[in-house]
Design an enzyme around this catalytic site. Sequence first.
Site, PDB file in Angstrom:
ATOM      1  N   GLY A  21      -7.297   3.460   1.226  1.00  0.00           N
ATOM      2  CA  GLY A  21      -8.144   4.647   1.176  1.00  0.00           C
ATOM      3  C   GLY A  21      -8.499   5.017  -0.260  1.00  0.00           C
ATOM      4  N   ARG A  25      -5.837   2.976  -5.943  1.00  0.00           N
ATOM      5  CA  ARG A  25      -4.910   2.003  -5.365  1.00  0.00           C
ATOM      6  C   ARG A  25      -5.588   0.627  -5.307  1.00  0.00           C
ATOM      7  NH1 ARG A  25       0.136   2.890  -1.754  1.00  0.00           N
ATOM      8  NH2 ARG A  25       0.677   3.643  -3.800  1.00  0.00           N
ATOM      9  N   ARG A  44     -19.644   6.778  -7.000  1.00  0.00           N
ATOM     10  CA  ARG A  44     -18.691   7.839  -6.606  1.00  0.00           C
ATOM     11  C   ARG A  44     -17.246   7.498  -6.971  1.00  0.00           C
ATOM     12  NH1 ARG A  44     -20.567  11.317  -1.885  1.00  0.00           N
ATOM     13  NH2 ARG A  44     -22.783  10.933  -1.869  1.00  0.00           N
ATOM     14  N   ARG A  88      -7.656  -3.062   6.610  1.00  0.00           N
ATOM     15  CA  ARG A  88      -7.297  -1.754   6.049  1.00  0.00           C
ATOM     16  C   ARG A  88      -5.808  -1.754   5.745  1.00  0.00           C
ATOM     17  NH1 ARG A  88      -6.311   3.522   5.470  1.00  0.00           N
ATOM     18  NH2 ARG A  88      -5.149   4.641   7.061  1.00  0.00           N
ATOM     19  N   SER A  91      -1.744   4.296   5.133  1.00  0.00           N
ATOM     20  CA  SER A  91      -0.512   4.966   5.558  1.00  0.00           C
ATOM     21  C   SER A  91      -0.767   5.698   6.872  1.00  0.00           C
ATOM     22  CB  SER A  91      -0.039   5.935   4.478  1.00  0.00           C
ATOM     23  OG  SER A  91      -1.016   6.931   4.292  1.00  0.00           O
ATOM     24  N   ASP A 205       4.951   9.544   6.453  1.00  0.00           N
ATOM     25  CA  ASP A 205       5.547  10.824   6.849  1.00  0.00           C
ATOM     26  C   ASP A 205       5.904  10.792   8.328  1.00  0.00           C
ATOM     27  OD1 ASP A 205       2.495  10.918   6.638  1.00  0.00           O
ATOM     28  OD2 ASP A 205       2.861  12.525   8.065  1.00  0.00           O
ATOM     29  N   ARG A 218       7.829   5.049  -1.345  1.00  0.00           N
ATOM     30  CA  ARG A 218       6.412   4.792  -1.067  1.00  0.00           C
ATOM     31  C   ARG A 218       6.003   3.459  -1.707  1.00  0.00           C
ATOM     32  NH1 ARG A 218       1.689   8.157   0.092  1.00  0.00           N
ATOM     33  NH2 ARG A 218       3.033   9.896   0.625  1.00  0.00           N
TER      34      ARG A 218
END
Length: 235
Positions: A21, A25, A44, A88, A91, A205, A218
Site C-alpha cells: 500500500g 515501502r 502523487r 499485493r 497487512s 493487528d 512488524r
Amino acid sequence: MTTPHINAQPGAFAETILMPGDPLRAKLIADTYLEDAEQVCDVRNMFGYTGTYKGQRLSVMGHGMGIPSCSIYVHELIKEYGVKNVIRIGSCGAVNENVNLMDVVVAMGACTDSKVNRLRIKGHDFAAIADFHLLETAVNQARAQNVPVKVGNVFTTDLFYTPEADIFSVMDKMGILGVDMEVAGLYGVASELGANALGILTVSDHITRGEALSAEDRQTSFHGMMKVALETAIN
Ligand code: ADE
C-alpha cells in the site's frame, strides 16, 4: 504515452509486480531486495521501481489505501503497461482466535462490503478469487522456506473505522482469516482485464483482541511475507 496516474515510459514495468500500500515501502523493497532497481514513476509520490530479483525482471509499486486507489493503479498497469501478474503484499486485521499477530495470510478469496465487483457484473455476486497458479506457487514456496501461512478467505472493507463492531463476530463465524481494504477490488480488476492476482497479508493487528504489532515484530513478519512473495513472483 503515460496514464493519468502513472508517468512511466512504455515498457517500464516488468510482467510481474509486487504492490504494497505504502509507496515508501515500495522504495524500501526496491532498495533491499532488487538489483539494479530504477525508479520509473512518481505521480502523487506513488513511487514505482523496476529491477531484477535472482536475475529476473521484477517491479514494485505502491497502490495506496482502499479499493479505489488500488484499482486505479492496477487497471493502468495491466491495461497500459502490459503487467500480467499483480501480487499485493500488505497487512490485515484478524478476527479469529486461531489467527495471531505476525501470521501470514494468503487470500484464496475475498468477501467485501464494497459494491465494485457488483458494478462489474451487472449487480450479481462475483466470487473474488486468487489466480490458482500464483496461489499454489505461494503455498509451495512458503512450505519450502518454512514460512507458516494460513490460506483462505479474507474480508475487504471500505471502512477502516467501522461503527458496527458486531460484524467482526460474523466474520469470525464465517471463517474470515483477515480484514484488509484492497484484495477484493484487486481480484475484480484483474479478472476484468485478464490478468492474474494474489494477495499476501501479514496480520498487523488483532481487531477483537485489541492487539497490534510492535515496530520490530512488524519488520520480522514483513520479511517472512517478502520471502514468499519474491519467490512466487519469479516461479
Ligand atoms: N489492514 C490492517 N489492519 C486492518 C484492519 N484492522 N482493518 C482493515 N484493514 C486493515
